[in-house]
Design a protein around this motif. Structure first.
Motif, PDB file in Angstrom:
ATOM      1  N   UNK A 101      -6.721   8.025  -9.159  1.00  0.00           N
ATOM      2  CA  UNK A 101      -6.568   9.694  -8.926  1.00  0.00           C
ATOM      3  C   UNK A 101      -7.653  10.370  -9.361  1.00  0.00           C
ATOM      4  N   UNK A 102      -7.400  11.594  -8.614  1.00  0.00           N
ATOM      5  CA  UNK A 102      -9.373  12.470  -9.415  1.00  0.00           C
ATOM      6  C   UNK A 102      -8.057  13.034 -10.435  1.00  0.00           C
ATOM      7  N   UNK A 103      -9.551  13.383 -11.045  1.00  0.00           N
ATOM      8  CA  UNK A 103      -9.440  14.319 -12.517  1.00  0.00           C
ATOM      9  C   UNK A 103      -9.408  15.607 -12.939  1.00  0.00           C
ATOM     10  N   UNK A 104      -8.915  16.302 -13.464  1.00  0.00           N
ATOM     11  CA  UNK A 104      -9.012  17.409 -13.560  1.00  0.00           C
ATOM     12  C   UNK A 104      -9.006  17.911 -14.562  1.00  0.00           C
ATOM     13  N   UNK A 105      -7.729  19.691 -14.744  1.00  0.00           N
ATOM     14  CA  UNK A 105      -7.811  20.080 -16.262  1.00  0.00           C
ATOM     15  C   UNK A 105      -6.136  19.782 -16.911  1.00  0.00           C
ATOM     16  N   UNK A 144       0.568  -1.152  -0.140  1.00  0.00           N
ATOM     17  CA  UNK A 144      -0.257   0.201  -0.210  1.00  0.00           C
ATOM     18  C   UNK A 144       0.739   1.364   0.363  1.00  0.00           C
ATOM     19  N   UNK A 145       1.082   2.548  -0.864  1.00  0.00           N
ATOM     20  CA  UNK A 145       1.874   3.237  -1.615  1.00  0.00           C
ATOM     21  C   UNK A 145       1.211   4.722  -0.506  1.00  0.00           C
ATOM     22  N   UNK A 146       2.162   4.884  -0.179  1.00  0.00           N
ATOM     23  CA  UNK A 146       1.137   6.061   1.062  1.00  0.00           C
ATOM     24  C   UNK A 146      -0.378   5.938   1.553  1.00  0.00           C
ATOM     25  N   UNK A 147       0.213   4.658   2.358  1.00  0.00           N
ATOM     26  CA  UNK A 147      -0.779   4.507   3.379  1.00  0.00           C
ATOM     27  C   UNK A 147      -1.525   5.400   4.147  1.00  0.00           C
ATOM     28  N   UNK A 148      -1.020   6.655   4.427  1.00  0.00           N
ATOM     29  CA  UNK A 148      -1.749   7.603   4.756  1.00  0.00           C
ATOM     30  C   UNK A 148      -1.754   7.220   6.557  1.00  0.00           C
ATOM     31  N   UNK A 149      -2.960   7.417   7.621  1.00  0.00           N
ATOM     32  CA  UNK A 149      -2.422   6.790   9.011  1.00  0.00           C
ATOM     33  C   UNK A 149      -2.876   5.503   9.033  1.00  0.00           C
ATOM     34  N   UNK A 150      -3.356   4.730   8.117  1.00  0.00           N
ATOM     35  CA  UNK A 150      -2.958   3.841   8.259  1.00  0.00           C
ATOM     36  C   UNK A 150      -4.217   2.571   7.761  1.00  0.00           C
ATOM     37  N   UNK A 151      -5.061   2.951   8.147  1.00  0.00           N
ATOM     38  CA  UNK A 151      -6.850   2.388   8.395  1.00  0.00           C
ATOM     39  C   UNK A 151      -7.302   1.093   7.516  1.00  0.00           C
ATOM     40  N   UNK A 152      -6.743   1.858   6.128  1.00  0.00           N
ATOM     41  CA  UNK A 152      -6.671   1.019   5.429  1.00  0.00           C
ATOM     42  C   UNK A 152      -6.515  -0.041   4.634  1.00  0.00           C
ATOM     43  N   UNK A 153      -4.824   0.389   4.876  1.00  0.00           N
ATOM     44  CA  UNK A 153      -3.378  -1.141   5.137  1.00  0.00           C
ATOM     45  C   UNK A 153      -4.961  -1.876   6.365  1.00  0.00           C
ATOM     46  N   UNK A 162      -4.939   7.775  -4.788  1.00  0.00           N
ATOM     47  CA  UNK A 162      -4.952   9.247  -4.038  1.00  0.00           C
ATOM     48  C   UNK A 162      -3.348  10.072  -4.159  1.00  0.00           C
ATOM     49  N   UNK A 163      -2.237   9.327  -4.633  1.00  0.00           N
ATOM     50  CA  UNK A 163      -0.904   9.502  -4.440  1.00  0.00           C
ATOM     51  C   UNK A 163      -0.471   9.944  -5.659  1.00  0.00           C
ATOM     52  N   UNK A 164      -1.289   9.408  -7.190  1.00  0.00           N
ATOM     53  CA  UNK A 164       0.153   9.942  -8.558  1.00  0.00           C
ATOM     54  C   UNK A 164      -0.620  11.778  -8.485  1.00  0.00           C
ATOM     55  N   UNK A 165      -1.096  12.301  -8.176  1.00  0.00           N
ATOM     56  CA  UNK A 165      -1.235  13.592  -8.505  1.00  0.00           C
ATOM     57  C   UNK A 165      -0.863  14.476  -7.296  1.00  0.00           C
ATOM     58  N   UNK A 166       0.054  13.871  -6.007  1.00  0.00           N
ATOM     59  CA  UNK A 166       0.873  14.703  -5.762  1.00  0.00           C
ATOM     60  C   UNK A 166       2.404  14.351  -5.625  1.00  0.00           C
TER      61      UNK A 166
END
Length: 203
Positions: free
Chosen positions: A141-145, A41-50, A112-116
């Motif tokens: 990843x979210x879409x944008x312009x 899990x890349x960019x796992x954040x606070x760990x809840x998802x892992x 939600x890693x790629x955009x960062x």
């Protein structure tokens, strides 16, 4: 206790019906059906998802390595979401040495890693190098312009267009694209505009 910044998802600091939390949980639930063997899990954040993945798929995975670049976040994850099959590490997703440090995996999830990440090509190269032949990458990843264009999000480098997102995975043998709106994840429909895309890629 970590502070909620509006970008990190910390379930303990959010209401159960928080839309951002529910959207993230939906992605982990979706990815759980692909989990087996050694997972990352890349960019796992606070760990809840892992932790959620480990609980849901503990009979199908041998180990889940969870990585985030922020030391405080990893410290919190180790304390709050400790699980016998999860190993938390503080690493940079775009570090060229990351494959040497972590090894290879049967499944990689990165939400939600790629955009960062400014060095997006190194990130994609790392993901490919760390995936075993026949393995599965699940990336959202979210879409944008579009690449290089302002997106209004202070923590994002940019947000890709749908077309740019589809062009990210030419080296994979099979790629299936999904869209997410709220907690709904489905194949894209031409009559529906979606804020976020998910790719399921087979090496």
């Amino acid at each position: 206790m970590m502070k909620y910044t509006g970008e990190r998802v910390i379930p303990d600091l959010m209401k159960p019906a928080n839309s951002l939390l529910l959207e993230h949980l939906a992605r982990y639930q979706f990815s759980s059906y692909y989990m087996h063997g050694r997972a990352l899990d890349i960019a796992c954040g606070s760990g809840y998802g892992s932790h959620m993945l480990a609980k849901l798929t503990k009979k199908r995975i041998s180990e889940l390595v969870a990585v985030d670049s922020d030391p405080e976040t990893i410290l919190y994850a180790n304390k709050r979401y400790n699980h016998q099959k999860v190993r938390f590490h503080c690493e940079d997703a775009a570090d060229p040495l990351l494959p040497q440090k972590l090894g290879t995996f049967d499944v990689i999830v990165t939400f939600e890693t790629y955009e960062h990440v400014a060095d997006e090509q190194q990130l994609l190269a790392n993901l490919y190098a760390m995936l075993n032949p026949g393995g599965t990458l699940i990336l959202s990843t979210p879409f944008g312009q579009g690449r290089g264009k302002p997106c209004g999000q202070p923590f994002h480098v940019h947000q890709l267009t749908v077309e740019e997102f589809h062009d990210l995975f030419p080296q994979y043998s099979e790629v299936k694209f999904y869209r997410q709106i709220g907690v709904l994840i489905e194949p894209p429909r031409p009559d529906q505009k979606y804020p976020l895309g998910i790719a399921v890629c087979t090496k």
